[in-house]
Design an enzyme around this catalytic site. Structure first.
Site, short mmCIF file in Angstrom:
data_model
loop_
_atom_site.label_atom_id
_atom_site.label_comp_id
_atom_site.label_asym_id
_atom_site.label_seq_id
_atom_site.Cartn_x
_atom_site.Cartn_y
_atom_site.Cartn_z
N ARG A 38 5.76 53.64 26.75
CA ARG A 38 6.20 53.16 25.44
C ARG A 38 6.92 54.28 24.72
O ARG A 38 6.37 55.36 24.54
CB ARG A 38 4.95 52.80 24.61
CG ARG A 38 4.83 51.37 24.33
CD ARG A 38 3.66 50.97 23.52
NE ARG A 38 2.90 51.90 22.74
CZ ARG A 38 2.19 51.55 21.68
NH1 ARG A 38 2.19 50.31 21.28
NH2 ARG A 38 1.46 52.42 21.03
N THR B 149 10.20 53.89 18.94
CA THR B 149 10.55 52.46 18.81
C THR B 149 9.41 51.54 19.26
O THR B 149 9.42 50.35 18.96
CB THR B 149 11.76 52.13 19.71
OG1 THR B 149 11.37 52.34 21.08
CG2 THR B 149 12.95 53.02 19.38
N ASP C 64 -5.69 56.37 23.13
CA ASP C 64 -4.66 56.32 24.18
C ASP C 64 -5.35 56.28 25.55
O ASP C 64 -5.91 57.28 26.01
CB ASP C 64 -3.75 57.56 24.07
CG ASP C 64 -2.56 57.45 25.01
OD1 ASP C 64 -2.76 57.21 26.21
OD2 ASP C 64 -1.42 57.59 24.53
N ASP D 144 -4.12 58.86 28.29
CA ASP D 144 -4.57 60.23 28.02
C ASP D 144 -6.07 60.38 28.28
O ASP D 144 -6.51 61.39 28.83
CB ASP D 144 -4.26 60.62 26.57
CG ASP D 144 -2.79 60.95 26.37
OD1 ASP D 144 -2.08 61.13 27.39
OD2 ASP D 144 -2.35 61.03 25.21
C1 PRP Z 1 0.10 52.23 27.03
C2 PRP Z 1 -0.73 51.16 27.72
C3 PRP Z 1 0.24 50.04 27.89
C4 PRP Z 1 1.09 50.15 26.64
C5 PRP Z 1 0.62 49.12 25.66
O1 PRP Z 1 0.87 52.91 27.93
O2 PRP Z 1 -1.30 51.59 28.91
O3 PRP Z 1 1.05 50.16 29.05
O4 PRP Z 1 0.87 51.46 26.10
O5 PRP Z 1 1.43 49.08 24.54
P1 PRP Z 1 2.40 47.86 24.21
O6 PRP Z 1 1.59 46.62 24.40
O7 PRP Z 1 2.76 48.10 22.77
O8 PRP Z 1 3.59 47.93 25.11
P2 PRP Z 1 1.71 54.21 27.52
O9 PRP Z 1 3.08 53.85 27.09
O10 PRP Z 1 0.91 55.04 26.55
O11 PRP Z 1 1.89 54.95 28.90
P3 PRP Z 1 0.79 55.67 29.82
O12 PRP Z 1 -0.05 54.59 30.42
O13 PRP Z 1 1.67 56.36 30.82
O14 PRP Z 1 0.01 56.62 28.98
N1 URA Z 2 -1.54 52.25 24.23
C1 URA Z 2 -2.80 52.79 24.25
O1 URA Z 2 -3.16 53.49 25.21
N2 URA Z 2 -3.61 52.54 23.22
C2 URA Z 2 -3.25 51.77 22.17
O2 URA Z 2 -4.06 51.57 21.25
C3 URA Z 2 -1.94 51.23 22.17
C4 URA Z 2 -1.12 51.47 23.21
#
Ligand code: PRP
Ligand code: URA
Length: 209
Positions: free
Chosen positions: A104, A108, A200, A203
């Site tokens: 994400r 944005t 997160d 993380d």
């Molecule tokens: C997080 C999560 C989803 C997304 C959800 O991933 O694991 O994929 O955000 O958010 P959304 O519904 O608003 O799209 P992130 O972008 O943090 O990537 P990561 O898993 O690599 O940490």
């Molecule tokens: N991605 C995450 O990992 N946590 C949230 O709360 C939203 C998006």
């Protein structure tokens, strides 16, 4: 419109409460995400077709039910979805695994796709698309579109924590995709994080910041 199932089983609720706790470290967080994925798979696989087979017990021959050989694929949205794969494979060891890389954009909140690798016969498989977090729904919507673009027709989405607005967005974009989740939370904060959520997920799974 496909169904949204919030799994309110006591074990699911208990384990989810544990990973919401900000004091829970990487090792326990990982183990609990695995266990939750396994428990949600039990629900998500409830409509798999079965057939009648003959089996000989130590007592006598009998007819009993067996999976009818439906092919499955597990597809995590990277990174956080990776944390759910092993738990699912413990229940469905023959499933093939695909990967969709997506993050994400922090400004944005729009998902950015960076990698897609799926089993060659994805169009013949029921696909379990997995990601612990469904926030705005953007990643799930694009993940499902990436699967459909490559021929997948039977898709289920499994998440741990979902926002009501994210669920509505996915349902609107992909009304044919059932969703199984451990919790429908209150909503999103100004940074696009789920409230109360668990922070997160990527993380916390991988020990990054
Ligand atoms: C997080 C999560 C989803 C997304 C959800 O991933 O694991 O994929 O955000 O958010 P959304 O519904 O608003 O799209 P992130 O972008 O943090 O990537 P990561 O898993 O690599 O940490
Ligand atoms: N991605 C995450 O990992 N946590 C949230 O709360 C939203 C998006």
């Amino acid at each position: 419109m496909a169904e949204i199932t919030e799994v309110k089983h006591p074990l699911v609720q208990h384990k989810l409460t544990m990973i919401r706790n900000k004091e829970v470290g990487t090792k326990d967080f990982r183990a609990l995400v695995d266990e939750l994925a396994m428990l949600l798979t039990y629900e998500a696989s409830r409509d798999l077709p079965v057939e009648t087979v003959e089996v000989e017990t130590p007592i006598q021959k009998t007819e009993a039910k067996s999976l009818a050989g439906k092919k499955l694929a597990v597809v995590p949205i990277l990174r956080a979805g990776l944390g759910m794969v092993d738990g699912i494979l413990q229940l469905i060891p023959a499933a093939k695994v695909g990967h969709i890389g997506m993050y994400r954009d922090e400004e944005t909140l729009e998902p950015v796709e960076y990698f897609v690798k799926l089993p060659d016969d994805i169009e013949q498989r029921e696909v379990l698309l997995v990601d612990p977090m469904l926030a705005t729904g953007g990643s799930a919507i694009d993940g499902i579109a990436a699967l459909k673009k490559r021929g997948a027709t039977q898709i289920k989405l499994i998440t741990l924590v979902s926002s009501p607005e994210g669920l509505a967005a996915v349902q609107k974009a992909h009304p044919d995709v059932p969703i199984v989740t451990a919790s429908i939370d209150e909503g999103l904060n100004d940074d696009g994080y789920i409230v109360p959520g668990l922070g997160d997920a990527g993380d916390r799974l991988f020990g990054t910041h």
